[in-house]
Design an enzyme around this catalytic site. Structure first.
Site, PDB file in Angstrom:
ATOM      1  CE  LYS A 182      -3.938  -2.167   2.283  1.00  0.00           C
ATOM      2  NZ  LYS A 182      -4.873  -2.061   3.432  1.00  0.00           N
ATOM      3  CE1 TYR A 242      -9.530  -2.787   0.481  1.00  0.00           C
ATOM      4  CE2 TYR A 242      -8.573  -0.984  -0.751  1.00  0.00           C
ATOM      5  CZ  TYR A 242      -8.430  -2.083   0.080  1.00  0.00           C
ATOM      6  OH  TYR A 242      -7.179  -2.473   0.510  1.00  0.00           O
ATOM      7  CG  PHE A 297     -13.099   2.164   7.230  1.00  0.00           C
ATOM      8  CD1 PHE A 297     -12.676   1.548   6.058  1.00  0.00           C
ATOM      9  CD2 PHE A 297     -13.651   1.373   8.228  1.00  0.00           C
ATOM     10  CE1 PHE A 297     -12.800   0.172   5.883  1.00  0.00           C
ATOM     11  CE2 PHE A 297     -13.787  -0.006   8.070  1.00  0.00           C
ATOM     12  CZ  PHE A 297     -13.361  -0.605   6.875  1.00  0.00           C
ATOM     13  NE  ARG A 302      -7.102 -13.410   6.015  1.00  0.00           N
ATOM     14  CZ  ARG A 302      -7.530 -12.166   5.810  1.00  0.00           C
ATOM     15  NH1 ARG A 302      -7.235 -11.516   4.691  1.00  0.00           N
ATOM     16  NH2 ARG A 302      -8.239 -11.545   6.725  1.00  0.00           N
ATOM     17  CB  THR A 342      -6.941  -5.694  10.009  1.00  0.00           C
ATOM     18  OG1 THR A 342      -7.428  -6.842   9.317  1.00  0.00           O
ATOM     19  CG2 THR A 342      -7.298  -4.435   9.232  1.00  0.00           C
ATOM     20  NE  ARG A 397      -2.292  -5.788   7.248  1.00  0.00           N
ATOM     21  CZ  ARG A 397      -3.348  -6.518   6.896  1.00  0.00           C
ATOM     22  NH1 ARG A 397      -3.745  -7.517   7.660  1.00  0.00           N
ATOM     23  NH2 ARG A 397      -4.004  -6.239   5.790  1.00  0.00           N
ATOM     24  CG  ASN A 430      -3.574  -2.278   6.854  1.00  0.00           C
ATOM     25  OD1 ASN A 430      -3.445  -1.859   5.716  1.00  0.00           O
ATOM     26  ND2 ASN A 430      -4.548  -3.087   7.202  1.00  0.00           N
ATOM     27  CG  HIS A 486      -5.792  -6.134   0.204  1.00  0.00           C
ATOM     28  ND1 HIS A 486      -6.945  -6.156   0.942  1.00  0.00           N
ATOM     29  CD2 HIS A 486      -6.005  -6.984  -0.846  1.00  0.00           C
ATOM     30  CE1 HIS A 486      -7.810  -6.990   0.372  1.00  0.00           C
ATOM     31  NE2 HIS A 486      -7.264  -7.497  -0.721  1.00  0.00           N
ATOM     32  CD  GLU A 533      -9.257  -9.178  -3.119  1.00  0.00           C
ATOM     33  OE1 GLU A 533     -10.090  -8.811  -2.277  1.00  0.00           O
ATOM     34  OE2 GLU A 533      -8.084  -9.494  -2.821  1.00  0.00           O
TER      35      GLU A 533
END
Ligand code: CMP
Length: 140
Positions: free
Chosen positions: A11, A51, A59, A87, A93, A104, A114, A117, A128
């Protein structure tokens, strides 16, 4: 366990701090292979669509602004149980709740910024991955 593919995004907070390579090293050290990768600046329309599942969340607007605020690196990660494995490598998260040694924990700033993704299910991984890559872009 079956070999899977998952969609990963490094990100804007992470690309801004030039830690793309350090994050990729954690994926590779964790047993995942980067089989497609591209650095892009998302448009507002792309971020809203990607998203869309969060459109009703308070948010959402901030999330779209953040995801379009700088470049991201979109990637396909491949490996045994890649969706769950990624993950684990990413951590929780909210970086404040992430385990030591996770992406993270090491690189996330807060629950929004964070660092990464990752797809949360095989169904979403397929959707995705197709959002960003054609089959011929992915070389395992
Ligand atoms: P990601 O795994 O990309 O999925 C949705 C994103 O929304 C999440 O990571 C965060 O970047 C962001 N997000 C999730 N929860 C919150 C929150 N409570 N406040 C702000 N952003 C959030």
């Amino acid at each position: 366990m079956a070999v899977e593919r998952t969609l990963s995004i490094i990100k804007p907070d992470a690309t801004a701090r030039n830690v793309t390579g350090k994050i990729n090293a954690l994926f590779e050290d964790g047993g995942l292979r980067i089989v497609a990768q591209r650095r892009v600046r998302l448009t507002q329309e792309q971020a809203e669509k990607f998203y869309a599942v969060h459109a009703e969340r308070a948010f959402y607007g901030e999330l779209v602004d953040y995801m379009t605020s700088g470049p991201v690196v979109v990637q396909v990660l491949e490996g045994e149980g890649a969706i769950a494995r990624n993950r684990e490598i990413m951590g929780a998260t909210n970086p404040a709740n992430a385990d030591e040694g996770t992406v993270r924990k090491a690189f996330g700033l807060n629950v929004q910024e964070n660092a990464v993704h990752g797809s949360d299910s095989p169904e979403n991984a397929a959707i995705e991955i197709a959002f960003f890559f054609a089959g011929c872009d992915i070389v395992g």
